[in-house]
Design a protein around this motif. Structure first.
Motif, short mmCIF file in Angstrom:
data_model
loop_
_atom_site.label_atom_id
_atom_site.label_comp_id
_atom_site.label_asym_id
_atom_site.label_seq_id
_atom_site.Cartn_x
_atom_site.Cartn_y
_atom_site.Cartn_z
N ARG A 109 -0.94 -1.22 -12.25
CA ARG A 109 -0.83 -0.73 -10.87
C ARG A 109 0.51 -1.12 -10.22
NH1 ARG A 109 -5.54 1.29 -9.06
NH2 ARG A 109 -7.48 0.70 -10.15
N HIS A 110 1.39 -1.69 -10.97
CA HIS A 110 2.65 -2.17 -10.42
C HIS A 110 3.81 -1.26 -10.81
CE1 HIS A 110 0.78 -6.05 -9.34
NE2 HIS A 110 0.09 -5.88 -10.47
N THR A 132 -2.02 -0.34 -0.75
CA THR A 132 -0.69 -0.04 -1.25
C THR A 132 0.30 -0.95 -0.56
OG1 THR A 132 -1.30 2.28 -1.58
CG2 THR A 132 1.04 1.76 -1.59
N TRP A 180 9.58 -3.63 -5.62
CA TRP A 180 8.28 -3.71 -6.27
C TRP A 180 7.26 -2.98 -5.41
CZ3 TRP A 180 4.17 -6.26 -3.79
CH2 TRP A 180 2.98 -6.35 -4.53
N ARG A 181 6.33 -2.31 -6.07
CA ARG A 181 5.29 -1.57 -5.36
C ARG A 181 3.96 -1.77 -6.08
NH1 ARG A 181 5.05 3.46 -2.15
NH2 ARG A 181 3.03 4.44 -2.48
N TYR A 182 2.89 -1.97 -5.29
CA TYR A 182 1.54 -2.11 -5.83
C TYR A 182 0.71 -0.92 -5.36
CZ TYR A 182 -3.23 -3.75 -6.43
OH TYR A 182 -4.55 -3.85 -6.78
N ASN A 183 0.08 -0.22 -6.29
CA ASN A 183 -0.74 0.95 -5.99
C ASN A 183 -2.19 0.64 -6.33
OD1 ASN A 183 1.46 2.94 -5.33
ND2 ASN A 183 2.06 2.43 -7.42
N GLY A 184 -2.91 0.04 -5.40
CA GLY A 184 -4.31 -0.28 -5.62
C GLY A 184 -5.22 0.86 -5.23
N THR A 194 6.46 1.58 -14.61
CA THR A 194 5.17 1.06 -14.16
C THR A 194 4.55 0.16 -15.21
OG1 THR A 194 3.97 2.95 -15.07
CG2 THR A 194 4.72 3.12 -12.80
N ARG A 230 4.57 -2.49 -0.65
CA ARG A 230 5.93 -2.27 -1.15
C ARG A 230 6.83 -3.38 -0.61
NH1 ARG A 230 10.31 1.48 0.72
NH2 ARG A 230 11.52 2.13 -1.10
#
Length: 632
Positions: free
Chosen positions: A326-327, A368, A360-364, A323, A370
Motif C-alpha cells: 500500500r506504499h 490516505t 511517500w504515500r500510503y493508500n489504505g 509501489t 502523503r
C-alpha cells in the motif's frame, strides 16, 4: 552557455535513469487512468479542489478564468474592469502568492509574479480547476494560497464545435474547436477571438453631483490558438506535445479621479509543453519540458512611455514512482532557467532553480496519507526547505475527515530585486507555515442528494515583501518588513433533486477570512491587527439551476463583504450583491447539437467597484449561439 548545455544533457540522457515523483503516476491504476492524472497535486489528499460548473461553461464559452471565479468558490478577485488586470486572492494571500500551472508546468512570470486571470480564456484551456491550500512542496515559490491548474483532456472521438457571442457595449466573440482521435494518437485545436469597446455608463462618485459618464479608452482585443497532439508510442508509453499562442491588446482607461488616459498595453505569449510518460518494470516514469516566451509592451503617448518587458523560461521535470504493497515511494527533480529584460533593469537578468522532492504515500482502505519534502536552490543558494503532510480518512460511508500542513515560501521577483531605481538585491524569500483541517459529508435520500463540507485554515507568513517610500532617496524600495497571519473558515453545500427528466441543483459557498498584520515596519505600528486591503472578511456564492434535457434556467449570486482600501482600515468599499440570470435551450439535429443561451449580467444594475475608483459595468446582456458537431 554551460547552464543551457547541462540542462539539455540532463534532460535527454540522465533523466530516464533518475527516480523522481509526480503522483500523477501509480502502478495501482490502469494506464489510461494514469494518463488522465497529470500532476502530483491532482492526487494530494487533504486539499480541496473545484472545477467550473458545466452549465457555466455552456452559457459563457468566452468567459475568462476571472469570470468563472466571480461566481463560484471562495476566491477573492481584484479586478480593474472587464479588460483590466484581474488577480486572485485565496485565504488572504496576495496576488503573487498563488501559482498557475499548464500541463503541470508553472506559468510563472519571474518579473512581477502576478498572473492576470483575464488573460486566460476558458474556451482555449479545455480543463480548468482551482486547488486551495499550500502546494509549495510540489510547485515551489508562490504556491501559498492555492494553485490554478490548466490541462487538456484526451479526446475520445472525432468532434468539433463553433460558437459566436454578442454582449452589450460592443463585445463580440467567436471560437472554434476540433479534435481527431485515432487508435494510436489524437490531435485537437482550439481558437478564440474576442473584441470589446467597453463603453458602458457609470456613476462617477468622485465628481460633484455624481454625474453619469461613459467609460472611454477601454477597448480590448484578444486572440489565441492552442494545439495539442498525442501518440501512443507503445502500450505503456505515451508522448504529448502542446503549443499555446495568445495575443491581447487593451486600452487602459482613466480612473474616476483622472481626466483622461492614453495608456495602452499589449501582451503576447508563446508556450510549449512536451511530456513523455510510461512504465518500465515496477516504475512509472514521467518527463516534462516546457518553454515560455512572453512580451509585455506598455505605451503612453501623453506621458512619453514606450517600454517592452520580456521574459523566457525553460522548464524541466523528471519523475518516477514505485509501489510496495500500500506504499508508494517517489521522487521528483525539477529545473527552471529564467531570463528577463526591461528598460528598468541594468542588464539582462537570469536565474537558475534546481529542486529535489522525495515523497511517500500510503493508500489504505480508509486512510490516505502523503508526506514529502522540497529541497531547492536558486543560483546555488539554498531556499527554505519545504516539508508537507496531507491525509484523508473515510470515517464511514457518509463522513470524511482531512488534514494538511506545510511550510510555504515565495521568492522575490526580478522587479523586486533589480528594478531601477528601487530594487533590493538583498531581499529574502517570504516564508511561513500553513495548516488546515475539515470534514465532508454526503448522503442520498430517495430522489434527493446532499453534499456538505467545511474546514478551518491557518497560515503565518514572515518576511512579507512590501514596497515603501524611501524619503532620503526619493523613490520606493521593497523590504522584508511585515508578518501576516491568516485564519478562517470555508463552507460548501449542495442539494440535488431529480424527478424524472427534471433536475434541480442548489450550490453554496461561504468563506470567512481574517488576514491581519502581526509585525510591521517602524512607524507603522498603527497597522497592527488591521485587515489587509481588498480582502473581505465575509464572502459567499450561490447558484441554482433547473435542468431539462433540452432546456435550462439558472441564477447565480455573488456576495463580497466590505473591503478596506487603506492599510489603516479607514477607507473601504461597501458590501456588494451581484446577480446573474441565465436561460438556454438545445436542439439535437441528428448527431449534432445546436445551443442557444441568453445571460443577464449584474441583473439588479448595481453600481460598484472591485478596485477603488475603477467602475464596473451595470446591467448588461449576452446571447450565445453554439453548434457542436458529432456531440455525445
Amino acid at each position: 552557455m554551460k547552464k543551457w548545455s547541462g540542462f539539455f544533457v540532463l534532460g535527454l540522457f540522465v533523466g530516464p535513469a533518475v527516480w523522481a515523483q509526480t503522483a500523477d503516476t501509480s502502478l495501482r491504476l490502469p494506464w489510461v487512468e494514469v494518463e488522465e492524472i497529470r500532476h502530483p497535486a491532482e492526487r494530494q489528499p487533504g486539499l480541496q479542489r473545484q472545477s467550473p460548473d458545466s452549465l457555466l461553461l455552456r452559457a459563457l464559452p468566452a468567459a475568462s478564468v476571472a469570470d468563472w471565479l466571480q461566481w463560484q468558490g471562495s476566491a477573492s478577485l481584484r479586478t480593474y474592469g472587464p479588460n483590466g488586470l484581474a488577480t486572485l486572492s485565496l485565504r488572504g494571500s496576495s496576488a503573487q502568492q498563488n501559482t498557475v500551472l499548464w500541463e503541470g508546468l508553472p506559468l510563472l512570470n519571474p518579473m512581477n509574479g502576478t498572473p492576470d486571470l483575464n488573460l486566460y480564456p476558458m474556451w482555449l484551456l479545455g480543463g480548468v480547476s482551482l486547488q486551495t491550500g499550500s502546494t509549495a512542496s510540489d510547485f515551489g515559490s508562490g504556491a501559498i494560497g492555492g494553485a490554478l491548474h490548466f490541462r487538456q483532456g484526451i479526446p475520445q472521438r472525432h468532434e468539433a464545435a463553433v460558437f459566436t457571442e454578442i454582449r452589450s457595449f460592443g463585445d463580440y466573440a467567436g471560437g472554434v474547436s476540433a479534435s481527431v482521435r485515432a487508435r494510436k494518437g489524437w490531435y485537437q485545436i482550439r481558437g478564440l477571438y474576442r473584441t470589446a469597446q467597453n463603453n458602458y455608463p457609470y456613476t462617477n462618485i468622485a465628481r460633484f453631483g455624481n454625474p453619469t459618464e461613459q467609460m472611454a479608452h477601454a477597448a480590448h482585443a484578444q486572440g489565441g490558438l492552442l494545439q495539442e497532439a498525442g501518440w501512443q508510442l507503445h502500450p505503456r508509453w505515451r508522448l504529448r506535445a502542446a503549443w499555446w499562442m495568445q495575443a491581447h491588446r487593451r486600452e487602459l482607461p482613466a480612473s474616476m479621479t483622472e481626466q483622461q488616459s492614453t495608456a495602452v498595453q499589449a501582451d503576447t505569449a508563446h508556450r510549449f509543453a512536451l511530456s513523455l510518460t510510461g512504465q518500465a518494470g515496477r516504475w512509472q516514469l514521467a518527463f516534462r519540458q516546457g518553454y515560455l516566451r512572453e512580451l509585455n509592451h506598455f505605451g503612453d503617448e501623453r506621458l512619453g512611455f514606450d517600454e517592452r518587458h520580456r521574459f523566457t523560461a525553460l522548464l524541466q521535470e523528471i519523475s518516477a514512482v514505485t509501489t510496495s504493497g500500500r506504499h508508494e515511494f517517489s521522487q521528483l527533480l525539477q529545473q527552471a532557467y529564467y531570463t528577463a529584460s526591461s528598460p528598468n533593469f541594468n542588464s539582462r537578468e537570469r536565474q537558475y532553480r534546481l529542486a529535489w522532492v522525495p515523497g511517500w504515500r500510503y493508500n489504505g482502505t480508509k486512510t490516505t496519507a502523503r508526506l514529502q519534502m522540497r529541497v531547492e536552490t536558486v543560483d546555488g543558494r539554498l531556499v527554505p526547505i519545504t516539508p508537507s503532510l496531507q491525509a484523508e480518512h473515510q470515517i464511514n460511508n457518509k463522513w470524511q475527515w482531512r488534514l494538511a500542513g506545510s511550510r510555504t515560501y515565495r521568492l522575490p521577483g526580478f522587479n523586486d530585486l533589480y528594478w531601477q531605481p528601487g530594487g533590493n538585491a538583498n531581499l529574502q524569500p517570504e516564508n511561513g507555515w500553513q495548516a488546515e483541517s475539515g470534514v465532508g459529508w454526503k448522503t442520498t435520500l430517495r430522489s434527493w442528494s446532499f453534499v456538505a463540507g467545511g474546514g478551518a485554515f491557518w497560515s503565518d507568513l514572515s518576511d512579507w515583501i512590501i514596497w515603501l517610500p524611501n524619503s532620503s532617496l526619493g523613490y520606493w524600495s521593497p523590504q522584508n518588513l511585515r508578518r501576516v497571519r491568516s485564519m478562517g473558515w470555508e463552507q460548501q453545500a449542495a442539494v440535488l433533486w431529480a424527478l424524472g427528466k427534471v433536475k434541480l441543483r442548489l450550490h453554496g459557498d461561504y468563506a470567512y477570512v481574517s488576514t491581519t498584520h502581526r509585525e510591521v515596519a517602524t512607524g507603522e505600528e498603527s497597522l497592527l491587527g488591521k485587515q489587509l486591503i481588498y480582502i473581505p472578511r465575509h464572502q459567499a456564492r450561490a447558484r441554482f439551476f433547473v435542468e431539462y434535457p433540452s432546456f435550462f434556467a439558472g441564477w447565480q449570486y455573488s456576495y463580497n463583504g466590505l473591503r478596506f482600501t487603506s492599510s489603516d482600515n479607514r477607507f473601504f468599499l461597501p458590501n456588494q450583491h451581484l446577480h446573474q440570470i441565465m436561460l438556454g435551450g438545445s436542439k439535437r439535429l441528428g448527431p449534432h447539437v445546436l445551443l442557444l443561451t441568453g445571460t443577464i449580467h449584474n441583473a439588479l444594475n448595481l453600481q460598484y467597484q472591485q478596485i477603488a475608483w475603477r467602475p464596473m459595468p451595470g446591467r448588461h446582456y449576452q446571447i450565445t449561439l453554439q453548434f457542436n458537431f458529432n456531440a455525445p
